[in-house]
Design an enzyme around this catalytic site. Sequence first.
Site, mmCIF file in Angstrom:
data_model
loop_
_atom_site.group_PDB
_atom_site.id
_atom_site.type_symbol
_atom_site.label_atom_id
_atom_site.label_comp_id
_atom_site.label_asym_id
_atom_site.label_seq_id
_atom_site.Cartn_x
_atom_site.Cartn_y
_atom_site.Cartn_z
ATOM 1 N N CYS A 64 16.670 -4.610 8.828
ATOM 2 C CA CYS A 64 16.572 -2.959 8.133
ATOM 3 C C CYS A 64 16.628 -2.605 7.063
ATOM 4 O O CYS A 64 16.901 -3.124 6.409
ATOM 5 C CB CYS A 64 18.198 -2.640 8.497
ATOM 6 S SG CYS A 64 18.615 -1.476 7.664
ATOM 7 N N CYS A 67 19.219 -1.407 4.692
ATOM 8 C CA CYS A 67 20.009 -2.422 4.676
ATOM 9 C C CYS A 67 19.267 -3.363 3.053
ATOM 10 O O CYS A 67 19.967 -4.519 2.151
ATOM 11 C CB CYS A 67 20.258 -4.089 5.364
ATOM 12 S SG CYS A 67 20.238 -2.410 6.931
#
Length: 167
Positions: A64, A67
């Site tokens: 991600c 993230c």
Amino acid sequence: MKNSVSKFAVLVVLLSLSMATMAHALAPGDTPPAINLPDQSGEQVDLNALRGKVVLVDFWASWCGPCKQEMPILEALHKKYEPQGLVIVGVNIDNQEKKMANFLKAHPVTFRQVRDKKLKVASRYKPPTMPTTFLIGRDGKLRMIHEGFNKKDAAKIEAEVKKALAE
């Protein structure tokens, strides 16, 4: 005709599952589901034991991109607000422990991390995207759900944390 009926049946089933998921999605004011997974030190993360603290539960994955941007922000929040009662729990959903370990080596944090390799916690929280942040107040009730992350979100998340800590 048979093929059309089959496609229609599949569509009805998918629509029903989608509606059931939406009906059971978490919302502010709800009591969040248990985590009950060991953190990196082997200690169980028990939300009942954390009642009286503000808990930020963040679902993330190594693949991600947002993230990667969010981790240093969460680390800064952890360092700044832990003395006031903030507990941050990262919930990693990677299927391989090595992916989680490599991510945390590249993006080190000192707050608690759990690995949800069987997606048991994720299936109860139902994060719609990575990352998704759930903020739990001192009373054990969900205060905020934040989907995704970009740098502009940092101030909003911090404001919600400060508000929850003040309650």
